[in-house]
Design an enzyme around this catalytic site. Structure first.
Site, PDB file in Angstrom:
ATOM      1  N   GLU A   1     104.653  95.878  52.794  1.00 30.08           N
ATOM      2  CA  GLU A   1     104.725  96.262  51.380  1.00 30.08           C
ATOM      3  C   GLU A   1     104.040  95.241  50.473  1.00 30.08           C
ATOM      4  O   GLU A   1     104.499  94.957  49.369  1.00 30.08           O
ATOM      5  CB  GLU A   1     106.181  96.458  50.939  1.00 30.08           C
ATOM      6  CG  GLU A   1     106.681  97.849  51.144  1.00 30.08           C
ATOM      7  CD  GLU A   1     105.618  98.885  50.873  1.00 30.08           C
ATOM      8  OE1 GLU A   1     104.989  98.824  49.814  1.00 30.08           O
ATOM      9  OE2 GLU A   1     105.400  99.732  51.742  1.00 30.08           O
TER      10      GLU A   1
HETATM   11  C1  FAD Z   1     105.945  96.198  61.419  1.00 29.57           C
HETATM   12  C2  FAD Z   1     104.998  96.630  60.364  1.00 29.57           C
HETATM   13  C3  FAD Z   1     105.217  97.809  59.683  1.00 29.57           C
HETATM   14  C4  FAD Z   1     104.320  98.234  58.699  1.00 29.57           C
HETATM   15  N1  FAD Z   1     104.503  99.464  58.106  1.00 29.57           N
HETATM   16  C5  FAD Z   1     103.495  99.973  57.347  1.00 29.57           C
HETATM   17  C6  FAD Z   1     103.531 101.335  56.897  1.00 29.57           C
HETATM   18  O1  FAD Z   1     104.507 102.045  57.133  1.00 29.57           O
HETATM   19  N2  FAD Z   1     102.470 101.811  56.203  1.00 29.57           N
HETATM   20  C7  FAD Z   1     101.377 101.052  55.922  1.00 29.57           C
HETATM   21  O2  FAD Z   1     100.448 101.547  55.314  1.00 29.57           O
HETATM   22  N3  FAD Z   1     101.309  99.748  56.317  1.00 29.57           N
HETATM   23  C8  FAD Z   1     102.338  99.207  57.023  1.00 29.57           C
HETATM   24  N4  FAD Z   1     102.277  97.910  57.458  1.00 29.57           N
HETATM   25  C9  FAD Z   1     101.131  97.103  57.077  1.00 29.57           C
HETATM   26  C10 FAD Z   1     101.468  96.007  56.081  1.00 29.57           C
HETATM   27  O3  FAD Z   1     101.802  96.546  54.836  1.00 29.57           O
HETATM   28  C11 FAD Z   1     100.280  95.032  56.047  1.00 29.57           C
HETATM   29  O4  FAD Z   1     100.303  94.340  57.279  1.00 29.57           O
HETATM   30  C12 FAD Z   1     100.309  94.107  54.881  1.00 29.57           C
HETATM   31  O5  FAD Z   1     100.109  94.819  53.687  1.00 29.57           O
HETATM   32  C13 FAD Z   1      99.250  93.004  54.976  1.00 29.57           C
HETATM   33  O6  FAD Z   1      98.007  93.496  55.349  1.00 29.57           O
HETATM   34  P1  FAD Z   1      97.216  92.828  56.570  1.00 29.57           P
HETATM   35  O7  FAD Z   1      98.163  92.775  57.723  1.00 29.57           O
HETATM   36  O8  FAD Z   1      95.954  93.538  56.773  1.00 29.57           O
HETATM   37  O9  FAD Z   1      96.945  91.360  56.107  1.00 29.57           O
HETATM   38  P2  FAD Z   1      95.691  90.838  55.231  1.00 29.57           P
HETATM   39  O10 FAD Z   1      95.470  91.739  54.085  1.00 29.57           O
HETATM   40  O11 FAD Z   1      94.545  90.573  56.138  1.00 29.57           O
HETATM   41  O12 FAD Z   1      96.256  89.466  54.673  1.00 29.57           O
HETATM   42  C14 FAD Z   1      96.392  88.306  55.492  1.00 29.57           C
HETATM   43  C15 FAD Z   1      96.967  87.174  54.653  1.00 29.57           C
HETATM   44  O13 FAD Z   1      96.071  86.844  53.599  1.00 29.57           O
HETATM   45  C16 FAD Z   1      96.711  86.905  52.350  1.00 29.57           C
HETATM   46  N5  FAD Z   1      95.790  87.481  51.368  1.00 29.57           N
HETATM   47  C17 FAD Z   1      94.982  88.559  51.519  1.00 29.57           C
HETATM   48  N6  FAD Z   1      94.304  88.785  50.391  1.00 29.57           N
HETATM   49  C18 FAD Z   1      94.665  87.876  49.498  1.00 29.57           C
HETATM   50  C19 FAD Z   1      94.344  87.607  48.131  1.00 29.57           C
HETATM   51  N7  FAD Z   1      93.486  88.374  47.460  1.00 29.57           N
HETATM   52  N8  FAD Z   1      94.965  86.565  47.506  1.00 29.57           N
HETATM   53  C20 FAD Z   1      95.860  85.786  48.161  1.00 29.57           C
HETATM   54  N9  FAD Z   1      96.194  86.002  49.459  1.00 29.57           N
HETATM   55  C21 FAD Z   1      95.632  87.030  50.118  1.00 29.57           C
HETATM   56  C22 FAD Z   1      97.919  87.797  52.534  1.00 29.57           C
HETATM   57  O14 FAD Z   1      98.966  87.469  51.646  1.00 29.57           O
HETATM   58  C23 FAD Z   1      98.298  87.546  53.983  1.00 29.57           C
HETATM   59  O15 FAD Z   1      99.180  86.449  54.055  1.00 29.57           O
HETATM   60  C24 FAD Z   1     103.193  97.445  58.391  1.00 29.57           C
HETATM   61  C25 FAD Z   1     102.995  96.225  59.052  1.00 29.57           C
HETATM   62  C26 FAD Z   1     103.861  95.841  60.045  1.00 29.57           C
HETATM   63  C27 FAD Z   1     103.585  94.564  60.783  1.00 29.57           C
END
Ligand code: FAD
Length: 597
Positions: free
Chosen positions: A441
């Protein structure tokens, strides 16, 4: 087997004494929510959570979900029956509109129930939790036909919902999204692409799954301005409401993950699946934000839920485990050693968690009531203030309650020594389960940026100014009350730190945005400390008043007042540290060349 008892008594103190729900009788649905009715509803919900959901938490963690060769997913043993009991009890539609089969009760009751459900079994609670978010999005942005087709079945619990944003190359930055939507010429679209990490994407609990999917209509602009929202059912729905053909959406695999093993986290493949536009074309993020905001608050509640259940188990253990003697001499001389709860360091740990839990619960009740006012009030000014608070508090509730929820699960685990590290006692599961709440989220760093970058300056800073005025006025009104001095003085100091930090951003972040980025997480936590301090000051005032009534609750109110004092003495001083960090700016943080990391 871990224990869990839903904190109904604490919630009733909040709803009767701190934020009297009766004051909102003029709002639709509230007239039916008399204190007795509310208590009866919550007692019933507590029973379901304690007796049906909680006993499946450990076994669900051990068994996990299984994807079968045909792509179907089997959830852990008895999850389906527990979900059916939840649906049969009408919990899905507790606060949903009556015209679609809901009960129309205040949504704050639903928020409270979310805490109980998530404490009892976070993985299981996510199936109905996501459905409620999808219901909210369809209510606001769905067409009349979409509402008629999907809502009654979802509210009944026969169909569940999901949210599909994330793709392998696109998490935080949704502008990179590739899933595409091609018009079929009959009003529907063919959706193709891969979504990952989709919670409850496939399972065996319900007849149908209603996916809300972000995709880009062919030819739409790149970036976030070209994203649309679609409703894509697992089984197509016939004109008479019966289920038709299987749609072109399937679960490609399940993620193997750190926690919430009982919740199916799916890779979802969309192969020309039939979908229908929800809301306006290219305004999909706007529509999805309804679900995201609901989900962010619900995830904050999940953070509290893990802190609460881990705390309850740590207390039970600390009263039972005999090690060492009290520093002031044996407290239980007839036993070979004293229970570890006599040790100041153990008490400090437990009180830190307790002081957070009770304030966080007050915060979610306050926010839940604001959500009801924002959605149901006919008074424009009242509605605007409530909406402002919702916007301001959403990142705080999500980010702070989950960061501290995880920290507290670790602290509670620590109370078990080595026995907390082994799986047998269930403490390790609370830590593993709590961890995801900081990530999904919108990872918490993003919540902090949302607070500082968008929410502070919105509408000329109207929301934050209203908040400062409200807390400032409360401090002033109660400044002369000797019995509240221990709460008001630290709150006033914390508020001052928050105001200074806000001013610092105004003066230093416009010209240099890195200053905002580098201080955002500290600011979010500073905000959390102050708003929870405000909750404690309000609870202390209500506890004094309740004690004065002398109706046999003195011990309970004394415990409240002491826990609040602990918060003010031990947790609130951190506001000074947070302010100091923010005021150093971004220079050092940004100076190190990338190669030096
Ligand atoms: C168990 C699980 C359930 C999930 N359920 C859902 C679901 O039901 N539906 C759905 O759509 N998604 C779901 N997700 C996805 C989840 O919402 C994302 O993993 C999350 O939003 C982060 O995206 P990412 O993993 O691609 O990380 P990234 O976007 O690659 O980010 C990696 C890190 O970089 C930081 N970062 C990235 N951009 C910036 C910025 N501009 N400024 C500062 N920091 C930044 C982030 O804070 C993070 O710490 C789920 C994930 C998991 C693991």
């Amino acid at each position: 087997m871990p224990v869990y008892k839903a904190p109904v008594e604490d919630v009733m103190f909040l709803l009767n004494d701190v934020f009297p729900i009766e004051r909102h009788n003029n709002l639709p649905g509230f007239a039916d929510a008399t204190p007795d009715t509310v208590e009866a509803i919550l007692a019933e919900g507590a029973k379901l959570c304690e007796e049906v959901f909680a006993p499946l938490n450990l076994s669900g963690d051990q068994e996990g979900c299984t994807r079968n060769p045909d792509g179907s997913v089997t959830t852990p043993k008895d999850f389906r029956q527990a979900y059916e009991a939840y649906a049969a009890g009408g919990w899905m539609g507790l606060a949903a509109p009556e015209e679609y089969g809901g009960q129309g009760l205040p949504s704050v009751l639903n928020t409270i129930m979310q805490e109980f459900v998530s404490s009892a079994n976070l993985a299981l609670g996510m199936y109905p939790g996501l459905t409620q978010g999808a219901i909210a999005a369809l209510l606001v942005h769905g067409t009349e036909e979409q509402k008629k087709t999907y809502l009654p079945k979802m509210i009944e619990g026969a169909w569940t919902g999901t949210m599909n944003l994330t793709e392998p190359h696109c998490g935080t930055d949704l502008g990179l999204l590739k899933t595409k939507a091609v018009p079929n010429g009959d009003g529907s679209y063919a959706i193709s692409g891969t979504k990952i990490f989709i919670s409850a994407g496939e399972h065996d609990m319900a007849e149908n799954i209603v996916h809300l999917v972000l995709a880009r209509i062919e030819g739409a602009p790149q970036g976030t301005k070209g994203i649309s929202l679609f409703v894509v059912p697992k089984f197509l729905v016939n004109g008479d409401g019966s289920l038709g053909d299987r749609n072109g959406v399937s679960c490609g695999s399940l993620e193997h993950k750190m926690g919430i093993h009982g919740n199916a986290t799916c890779v979802m493949n969309y192969d020309g699946a039939k979908g229908w536009l929800v809301g306006e074309a290219n305004r999909g993020l706007n529509a999805m934000f309804v679900m995201m905001n609901e989900a962010r608050l619900a995830v904050g509640v999940q953070g509290l839920s893990q802190s609460e259940v881990a705390y309850q188990n740590a207390v039970a253990y600390a009263k039972d485990r005999l090690q060492g003697r009290a520093l002031t001499g044996p407290k239980f001389p007839d036993k070979p050693a004293d229970p570890i709860i006599v040790h100041p360091d153990v008490r400090r740990t437990l009180l830190s968690i307790k002081a957070f839990n009770e304030a966080a619960r007050a915060l979610i009740v306050w926010t839940g009531l604001n959500s009801d006012i924002a959605h149901r009030s006919s008074d424009d000014a009242q509605r605007q203030t409530a909406e402002d608070y919702m916007g301001l508090m959403t990142p705080v509730v999500k980010g702070v309650l989950t960061d501290l929820g995880f920290d507290n699960a670790v602290k509670a685990q620590q109370m078990f020594g080595g026995h907390g590290y082994v799986e047998e006692w269930g403490m390790s599961q609370f830590v593993r389960d709590a961890r995801i709440t900081q990530i999904y989220e919108g990872a918490n760093g993003i919540q902090a940026m949302d607070l500082v970058g968008r929410k502070l300056g919105k509408d000329g800073g109207r929301a934050i100014t209203t908040f400062f005025n409200e807390v400032g006025a409360f401090c002033q009104e109660n400044a002369g009350d000797e019995s509240l001095k221990a709460y008001i003085a630290p709150l006033q100091q914390g508020l001052g730190h928050l105001q200074q930090a806000t001013m610092w951003f105004l003066q230093n972040a416009m010209a240099k945005p890195d200053n905002a980025g580098a201080g955002a997480t500290d600011y979010m936590h500073l905000f959390g400390l102050v708003v929870m301090g405000y909750m404690w000051a309000k609870m202390a005032k209500a506890a004094q008043a309740r004690k004065a009534q002398g109706d046999g609750v003195a011990d309970r109110m004394d415990a409240k007042l002491l826990t609040g004092r602990f918060y003010m003495e031990r947790l609130m001083p951190e506001t000074g540290t947070r302010l100091a960090r923010i005021s150093t700016g971004a220079d050092t943080t940004m100076a190190l060349p990338m190669e030096a990391f």
